[in-house]
Scaffold this motif. Structure first.
Motif, PDB file in Angstrom:
ATOM      1  N   ILE A   1     -75.341  -5.826 -64.389  1.00 19.56           N
ATOM      2  CA  ILE A   1     -76.426  -6.621 -64.166  1.00 19.56           C
ATOM      3  C   ILE A   1     -76.002  -7.303 -62.892  1.00 19.56           C
ATOM      4  O   ILE A   1     -74.757  -7.599 -62.700  1.00 19.56           O
ATOM      5  CB  ILE A   1     -76.449  -7.971 -65.058  1.00 19.56           C
ATOM      6  CG1 ILE A   1     -76.555  -7.432 -66.668  1.00 19.56           C
ATOM      7  CG2 ILE A   1     -77.323  -8.979 -64.933  1.00 19.56           C
ATOM      8  CD1 ILE A   1     -77.937  -6.712 -66.815  1.00 19.56           C
TER       9      ILE A   1
ATOM     10  N   ASP B   1     -81.140  -8.224 -59.041  1.00 19.10           N
ATOM     11  CA  ASP B   1     -82.034  -7.723 -59.966  1.00 19.10           C
ATOM     12  C   ASP B   1     -83.440  -8.772 -59.962  1.00 19.10           C
ATOM     13  O   ASP B   1     -84.412  -7.957 -60.117  1.00 19.10           O
ATOM     14  CB  ASP B   1     -81.558  -7.674 -61.546  1.00 19.10           C
ATOM     15  CG  ASP B   1     -80.473  -6.740 -61.581  1.00 19.10           C
ATOM     16  OD1 ASP B   1     -80.450  -5.489 -60.937  1.00 19.10           O
ATOM     17  OD2 ASP B   1     -79.617  -6.870 -62.503  1.00 19.10           O
TER      18      ASP B   1
ATOM     19  N   TYR C   1     -85.238  -7.902 -56.859  1.00 16.68           N
ATOM     20  CA  TYR C   1     -85.902  -6.464 -57.015  1.00 16.68           C
ATOM     21  C   TYR C   1     -87.067  -6.776 -57.621  1.00 16.68           C
ATOM     22  O   TYR C   1     -88.220  -6.257 -57.312  1.00 16.68           O
ATOM     23  CB  TYR C   1     -84.977  -5.650 -57.595  1.00 16.68           C
ATOM     24  CG  TYR C   1     -85.559  -4.048 -57.237  1.00 16.68           C
ATOM     25  CD1 TYR C   1     -85.524  -3.396 -56.007  1.00 16.68           C
ATOM     26  CD2 TYR C   1     -85.735  -3.350 -58.458  1.00 16.68           C
ATOM     27  CE1 TYR C   1     -85.895  -2.497 -55.811  1.00 16.68           C
ATOM     28  CE2 TYR C   1     -86.149  -1.992 -58.211  1.00 16.68           C
ATOM     29  CZ  TYR C   1     -86.085  -1.591 -57.123  1.00 16.68           C
ATOM     30  OH  TYR C   1     -86.598  -0.254 -56.782  1.00 16.68           O
ATOM     31  N   SER C   2     -87.144  -7.494 -58.886  1.00 14.21           N
ATOM     32  CA  SER C   2     -88.455  -7.695 -59.703  1.00 14.21           C
ATOM     33  C   SER C   2     -89.229  -8.564 -59.089  1.00 14.21           C
ATOM     34  O   SER C   2     -90.406  -8.517 -59.574  1.00 14.21           O
ATOM     35  CB  SER C   2     -87.855  -8.287 -60.993  1.00 14.21           C
ATOM     36  OG  SER C   2     -87.339  -9.515 -60.986  1.00 14.21           O
TER      37      SER C   2
ATOM     38  N   VAL D   1     -86.068  -0.578 -62.834  1.00  8.91           N
ATOM     39  CA  VAL D   1     -85.449  -1.839 -62.383  1.00  8.91           C
ATOM     40  C   VAL D   1     -84.137  -1.555 -62.752  1.00  8.91           C
ATOM     41  O   VAL D   1     -83.890  -0.562 -63.551  1.00  8.91           O
ATOM     42  CB  VAL D   1     -86.136  -3.197 -63.003  1.00  8.91           C
ATOM     43  CG1 VAL D   1     -85.944  -3.375 -64.499  1.00  8.91           C
ATOM     44  CG2 VAL D   1     -85.215  -4.238 -62.398  1.00  8.91           C
ATOM     45  N   GLY D   2     -83.121  -2.147 -62.346  1.00 10.99           N
ATOM     46  CA  GLY D   2     -81.609  -1.684 -62.609  1.00 10.99           C
ATOM     47  C   GLY D   2     -80.986  -1.010 -61.555  1.00 10.99           C
ATOM     48  O   GLY D   2     -81.551  -0.099 -61.098  1.00 10.99           O
TER      49      GLY D   2
END
Length: 369
Positions: free
Chosen positions: A66, A70, A73-74, A88-89
């Motif tokens: 994590i 993140d 990005y989202s 994602v990730g």
């Protein structure tokens, strides 16, 4: 015994007959752009397991990391051209379960690997063999080094100009990357100050060599720095932003360097930026001949393999603590399974973690076969 087939040579292997690889998997997908991770991301249940190409590995993810980013990005902050839905990730550790013909020159089924690539929040991820890192075993500690450790190592080496006796301030020092900044600065024989949010974190920081811990919930960071370090600090490793950035800037010594590796305090708001008092910035820098340097790992990929090799060697020798936080102390317990990624992101933004937050993905052999 090779119970799993290399599948990339023929369309006949699309149903993965004779292998223990299921035909579908779970993964997390960004369905709308938002800095609210729970709002942006959905858990999809029946996604086809991807097929590796000639130079690729299919990795069954066992642990995923994590990162504060993140959320960036989202929210679509890294590439405005990418439209939802997208995976994602950023990083994972797992086993190679299938591979392409060219990739089989260097890898075999069953091999442990780590990687940094978008799309790790999934049960299986296709990874180009050239970007994979072979590991002696599948251990979550290795995951701490991929983004967090490499960020600390390369930024301090390239921008920090560390030398014996320098005073280094690390903000969010007990976090995923802060833990490495503390240890690497100590190895350079610096005096290390770390900010954190609890006495438990302060205790952890002392065990990894921090000379002075400052619990900002119970101590006034500005007062402590002014009193204990009247000449200022030489290097700041800064990942919080907002008021902490202002405070760190004001605490710089003559010729001091402030390295910005993030500003987590602002990621969850609409702009992604926490407000700072920047109007006096030119005067403050000029007055001290000081500098601010930004660091984004993607711009230093030429240094990445060397950095990771050194970090892995240090860890194998026992010279580097790689603290992993599985969320055992979180209200609902350990982070297990992709559905717990949402809790893990919340846990990070509540500032609860000590070390790198990692989610375990248990392997279930619930194939249709």
């Amino acid at each position: 015994s090779r119970s799993i087939l290399d599948m990339s040579y023929s369309r006949h292997f699309l149903d993965f007959q004779g292998s223990s690889i299921p035909s579908s998997m779970k993964k997390l997908v960004v369905t709308k752009l938002s800095p609210n991770f729970r709002e942006a991301v959905a858990l999809r249940q029946d996604c086809p397991v991807p097929l590796p190409g000639d130079g690729d590995l299919l990795v069954r993810n066992r642990f995923v990391g994590i990162n504060a980013s993140d959320i960036n990005y989202s929210a679509g902050r890294y590439d405005a051209s990418v439209k939802p839905p997208f995976d994602v990730g950023f990083e994972g550790v797992g086993d190679v379960v299938a591979l392409g013909l060219s990739a089989s020159a260097d890898y075999t089924v069953g091999q442990a690997v780590a990687y940094v690539k978008a799309g790790s929040f999934a049960e299986y991820t296709v990874v180009p063999a050239k970007h994979a890192v072979p590991l002696p075993s599948v251990k979550p500690e290795f995951l701490t080094l991929m983004v967090s450790g490499a960020t600390a190592y390369i930024s301090l080496k390239e921008l920090g100009e560390l030398s014996e006796g320098k005073k280094v301030l690390v903000t969010a020092a007990a976090g995923g990357t802060g833990q490495f900044a503390v240890q690497l600065a100590k190895k350079a024989k610096c005096h290390v100050i770390g900010t954190c949010s609890s006495n438990e974190k302060g205790g952890f920081l002392k065990t990894i060599g921090c000379d002075r811990t400052i619990n900002y919930k119970t101590e006034n960071v500005e007062s402590v720095l002014r009193k204990d370090y009247p000449e200022g600090v030489d290097v700041v490793y800064e990942s919080v932003g907002g008021k902490m950035f202002d405070l760190a800037l004001n605490s710089l010594a003559t010729k001091g360097r402030l390295i910005v590796i993030g500003f987590i305090a602002g990621y969850q708001n609409s702009t992604g930026l926490p407000p700072i008092k920047a109007e006096l910035l030119p005067a403050k820098l000029l007055k001290k001949s000081a500098s601010i340097r930004g660091f984004f790992l993607n711009h230093y990929l030429s240094e990445y393999k060397t950095a990771l090799k050194h970090l892995l060697e240090m860890h194998e020798r026992g010279d580097l603590v790689c603290e992993v936080d599985f969320g055992d102390m979180s209200p609902e317990g350990k982070f297990i399974g992709l559905e717990s990624v949402f809790r893990a992101v919340d846990y990070m933004y509540m500032g609860k973690n000590i070390g790198k937050i990692v989610v375990e993905l248990p392997h279930s052999v619930n194939s249709k076969l």
